[in-house]
Motif scaffolding. Structure first.
Motif, PDB file in Angstrom:
ATOM      1  N   LYS A  20      61.579  11.474  83.340  1.00 31.56           N
ATOM      2  CA  LYS A  20      60.560  12.515  83.212  1.00 31.56           C
ATOM      3  C   LYS A  20      59.188  11.876  82.958  1.00 31.56           C
ATOM      4  O   LYS A  20      58.193  12.226  83.576  1.00 31.56           O
ATOM      5  CB  LYS A  20      60.913  13.397  82.002  1.00 31.56           C
ATOM      6  CG  LYS A  20      61.137  14.848  82.352  1.00 31.56           C
ATOM      7  CD  LYS A  20      61.798  15.699  81.277  1.00 31.56           C
ATOM      8  CE  LYS A  20      61.885  15.198  79.875  1.00 31.56           C
ATOM      9  NZ  LYS A  20      61.160  15.977  78.896  1.00 31.56           N
ATOM     10  N   ASP A  33      55.747  13.811  83.322  1.00 31.05           N
ATOM     11  CA  ASP A  33      56.156  15.080  82.702  1.00 31.05           C
ATOM     12  C   ASP A  33      56.424  14.761  81.234  1.00 31.05           C
ATOM     13  O   ASP A  33      57.442  14.146  80.892  1.00 31.05           O
ATOM     14  CB  ASP A  33      57.431  15.597  83.390  1.00 31.05           C
ATOM     15  CG  ASP A  33      57.980  16.840  82.703  1.00 31.05           C
ATOM     16  OD1 ASP A  33      57.434  17.223  81.641  1.00 31.05           O
ATOM     17  OD2 ASP A  33      58.956  17.412  83.215  1.00 31.05           O
ATOM     18  N   ARG A  75      56.758  16.817  78.659  1.00 28.68           N
ATOM     19  CA  ARG A  75      57.326  17.883  77.809  1.00 28.68           C
ATOM     20  C   ARG A  75      58.522  17.345  77.018  1.00 28.68           C
ATOM     21  O   ARG A  75      59.149  16.380  77.419  1.00 28.68           O
ATOM     22  CB  ARG A  75      57.778  19.061  78.676  1.00 28.68           C
ATOM     23  CG  ARG A  75      56.614  19.870  79.240  1.00 28.68           C
ATOM     24  CD  ARG A  75      57.106  20.907  80.204  1.00 28.68           C
ATOM     25  NE  ARG A  75      57.709  20.283  81.383  1.00 28.68           N
ATOM     26  CZ  ARG A  75      58.240  20.970  82.384  1.00 28.68           C
ATOM     27  NH1 ARG A  75      58.263  22.293  82.358  1.00 28.68           N
ATOM     28  NH2 ARG A  75      58.763  20.344  83.419  1.00 28.68           N
ATOM     29  N   TRP A  76      58.837  17.993  75.900  1.00 28.29           N
ATOM     30  CA  TRP A  76      59.992  17.585  75.085  1.00 28.29           C
ATOM     31  C   TRP A  76      61.298  18.006  75.758  1.00 28.29           C
ATOM     32  O   TRP A  76      62.223  17.220  75.889  1.00 28.29           O
ATOM     33  CB  TRP A  76      59.952  18.248  73.702  1.00 28.29           C
ATOM     34  CG  TRP A  76      58.783  17.862  72.870  1.00 28.29           C
ATOM     35  CD1 TRP A  76      57.956  16.800  73.063  1.00 28.29           C
ATOM     36  CD2 TRP A  76      58.330  18.536  71.710  1.00 28.29           C
ATOM     37  NE1 TRP A  76      57.005  16.760  72.094  1.00 28.29           N
ATOM     38  CE2 TRP A  76      57.200  17.827  71.239  1.00 28.29           C
ATOM     39  CE3 TRP A  76      58.728  19.673  71.013  1.00 28.29           C
ATOM     40  CZ2 TRP A  76      56.496  18.214  70.100  1.00 28.29           C
ATOM     41  CZ3 TRP A  76      58.036  20.062  69.881  1.00 28.29           C
ATOM     42  CH2 TRP A  76      56.923  19.333  69.437  1.00 28.29           C
TER      43      TRP A  76
END
Ligand code: COI
Length: 331
Positions: free
Chosen positions: A127, A132, A134-135
Motif C-alpha cells: 500500500k 496509499d 491509510r491505516w
C-alpha cells in the motif's frame, strides 16, 4: 592431507580462506560445482570431501567417490535427508554434518516472518509503495496475545520459544524428546492434537522423516483454530501444500510464512526474473498478501555461513586424522 570442497559460493570464500590460513598443513582445493558422479573425479587424490547441496548424494555419486578411495564426507549443513545411507554404509563412509551452526539464524527468521504475517506488513508495504497511506485495512494482531505452538523443541525450537517469550507470547510445545528445562517450565502438551486445538500460530521445527511426511494436511488443518498462522522454516515435505492452499482459500488459515517447499530443488536460489517462472503454485503463493515465501534463506546469515564452513572443514580434518568429532552422523 587433502580436502576437496564442492559447491563453494562467493559468500563462503572468506570463511574458507581463513580456515586454510589457520591450517597450512592441509592442502585444500575447491570448486563451485556440486558433487555428482562426473564432478566426483575432481576430488581425485583427496582424503575427504566437504559438501553442501540439495542435490541428492546418490548411490552413483557415493560409488564414484569410493572408487577414488574417498569415504569421508563432511556436510556444511544439518539436513542429511538427501544421502543414500545404504550405499554410504556399504562403503563405510564417515559422514558429518553441522548440527548446530546458528539456531538463532533460523529461529529469528521464523519469529520475524510470523510477526510480519500477524501485523500484515506485506500488504501494508505494498500500500505504502503505492502512496496509499491509510491505516485500514491492515490492522495487526499483537504477537504477545497469541498462543504459539512449537512442534519440535530442539536447538532451533528452543531459541524460538525464548524469542517469543520475550515478546510476552504464550508458548506451548510438542516433541517426542522433551527438553528438561522446557519441561520444568510446563510448556509441553501431550499430543499434537492438543497443540493444534490451542495454537493461534504453529511453527514447525522437526526433520524430514517418513513419520513427519505431510504432517500438516487436510485432517490436521481441520483440527486447528480458525485464523491460524502457519510457519515452516524446516522442510517442505512436512506440509501438504495443496491442503494449505485450500485452507488459505477457505479463510481457515489467516496467513502462511514458508521458507521451504517440497519441490524447491532447482527452483530456489536461482534468479527467475528473466525466465518463465516454472511453478504455478509458488507464483500464486508469492502473489498473496497473507503469504510470505522466502527461498530457504532462514539459515542465511554471516554467522551461520562461517560456522558451516569452518565446522565442516574441522570435521573433515578430524576424520582424516582419525580423531573424534561431535559432528559425526551416526547412522
Ligand atoms: C540445512 O542446514 O539443512 C538447511 O536446511 C539449510 C541449508 C539451506 C543450508
Amino acid at each position: 592431507m587433502k580436502i576437496f570442497a564442492y559447491g563453494i559460493r562467493e559468500d563462503e570464500q572468506n570463511a574458507l580462506n581463513e580456515w586454510m590460513t589457520n591450517h597450512p598443513e592441509v592442502e585444500v582445493d575447491y570448486t563451485d560445482k556440486l558433487l555428482d558422479p562426473q564432478t566426483a573425479q575432481l576430488a581425485a587424490g583427496a582424503d575427504a570431501v566437504d559438501v553442501y547441496q540439495q542435490l541428492a548424494y546418490t548411490p552413483e555419486t557415493l560409488t564414484a567417490l569410493h572408487e577414488l578411495g574417498i569415504n569421508k564426507m563432511s556436510l556444511r549443513n544439518v539436513g542429511t535427508d538427501n544421502i543414500d545411507f545404504e550405499t554410504a554404509r556399504r562403503y563405510d563412509f564417515s559422514i558429518s554434518n553441522v548440527a548446530v551452526y546458528s539456531p538463532n539464524a533460523i529461529a529469528e527468521h521464523a519469529a520475524i516472518q510470523g510477526a510480519r504475517v500477524l501485523r500484515q506488513t506485506k500488504p501494508l508495504d505494498r500500500k505504502i509503495e503505492n502512496h496509499d497511506l491509510r491505516w485500514a485495512p491492515t490492522i495487526g494482531r499483537e504477537v504477545r496475545m497469541q498462543t504459539f505452538g512449537i512442534i519440535g523443541t530442539g536447538h532451533i525450537g528452543h531459541v524460538l520459544i525464548d524469542i517469543l517469550q520475550g515478546f510476552g507470547a504464550k508458548v506451548i510445545g510438542y516433541d517426542v524428546y522433551r527438553n528438561p528445562e522446557l519441561e520444568a517450565e510446563g510448556i509441553y502438551v501431550d499430543t499434537l492434537d492438543e497443540l493444534y486445538a490451542q495454537s493461534d500460530v504453529i511453527s514447525l521445527h522437526v526433520p524430514s522423516l517418513p513419520e513427519n511426511y505431510h504432517m500438516i494436511n487436510k485432517e490436521t488443518i481441520a483440527k486447528m483454530k480458525d485464523d491460524v498462522v502457519l510457519i515452516n522454516v524446516s522442510r517442505g515435505d512436512l506440509m501438504d501444500i495443496d491442503a494449505v492452499i485450500d485452507g488459505l482459500d477457505s479463510g481457515k488459515i489467516f496467513g502462511l510464512a514458508m521458507d521451504v517447499y517440497e519441490k524447491e530443488v532447482g527452483l530456489f536460489n536461482k534468479d527467475w526474473s528473466h525466465e518463465t517462472f516454472p511453478d504455478e503454485k509458488i507464483a500464486d503463493l508469492i502473489a498473496r498478501e497473507n503469504v510470505l515465501v522466502t527461498p530457504h534463506t532462514a539459515f542465511y546469515t554471516t554467522k551461520a555461513v562461517y560456522e558451516m564452513v569452518t565446522q565442516s572443514m574441522d570435521a573433515s580434518l578430524a576424520f582424516i586424522k582419525g580423531d573424534e568429532t561431535a559432528n559425526e552422523v551416526k547412522y
